[in-house]
Design an enzyme around this catalytic site. Sequence first.
Site, short mmCIF file in Angstrom:
data_model
loop_
_atom_site.label_atom_id
_atom_site.label_comp_id
_atom_site.label_asym_id
_atom_site.label_seq_id
_atom_site.Cartn_x
_atom_site.Cartn_y
_atom_site.Cartn_z
N ASP A 65 0.82 -1.21 0.00
CA ASP A 65 0.00 0.00 0.00
C ASP A 65 0.86 1.27 0.00
OD1 ASP A 65 0.98 -0.41 2.55
OD2 ASP A 65 -0.96 -0.79 3.47
N ASN A 134 -7.65 -2.18 14.28
CA ASN A 134 -9.03 -2.45 13.86
C ASN A 134 -9.12 -3.67 12.94
OD1 ASN A 134 -7.86 -1.53 11.52
ND2 ASN A 134 -9.16 0.26 11.26
N HIS A 136 -7.30 -4.21 10.19
CA HIS A 136 -7.01 -4.01 8.76
C HIS A 136 -5.76 -4.79 8.35
CE1 HIS A 136 -4.52 -0.02 9.46
NE2 HIS A 136 -3.71 -1.05 9.42
N GLU A 141 -9.64 -1.46 5.20
CA GLU A 141 -10.24 -1.05 6.47
C GLU A 141 -11.57 -1.79 6.69
OE1 GLU A 141 -8.37 0.55 8.38
OE2 GLU A 141 -7.96 2.62 7.80
#
Length: 247
Positions: A65, A134, A136, A141
């Site tokens: 990413d 979270n 990811h 996400e």
Amino acid sequence: MQLIFSNDTDKLYRYVADRLLETVALKPDALLGLATGGTFEPVYGRILEQRSRVNWQLARTVNLDEYYPIGRHGEQSFYTYMKKRLFDPLGLTEEQSLVLNGEAADPGQECMDFEERIDALGGIELQVLGIGRNGHIGFNEPSDAFEPHTHYTALTDTTLTDNARYFEGVDQMPTGALTMGIETIMKARGILLLAVGRSKAQAVNALVNGKITPDLPASILRVHPNCTVLMDSEAGALLDWSLGQQL
Ligand code: F6R
């Protein structure tokens, strides 16, 4: 999915680095899938210490990413992170090391070209992953549906808060990113996810024991045929260690 626990975080960093080194040793033109973030700094440090064990001339890498928008050569881009920590010290050229362009004029086209490049390079041999608080992976996400292909995503507040430490403050951060999609990641022939620290314990517990859901993107890894999750004592604090092996 295989689980590996250790009380010694350094052993985990060495394990992941050694698996990447072995992959290049066995297949010199293997495409390595790499990640950034705090978790991987010591892994890349170990690779540099051991770099003479393999020949890097044919090696190829692809990163998960990149922030969007961000200046490619700016201090906080993932491109700069990788160039400083791995590409330059190993002598990897631009052609050998694929990183999404955070200043692409057409991000949709950039993502499509990226997928094509990965396929043309024969697919990813070994993908390493960190995990967000979270859940990811890459910058996939939590959401209502798994996004299969490389795409633009808005970053969640949790991710913005966690990564603001690399910027002058949260208001100086890009609010989005380009990221490999879930299918792109799942097509890798092998996956190693490394989780370190107490802040990852809940996400790791949900990954191992919870439902497979796009609300916790890492949970999809449970159906990958060759995925190992490595945890230190803090990240693995909520799990039963007898479910895996200890390093
Ligand atoms: C980075 C990436 C992210 C990180 C994750 C954990 O390329 O894809 O998923 O792996 O946010 O980051 P750290 O290691 O900084 O806790």
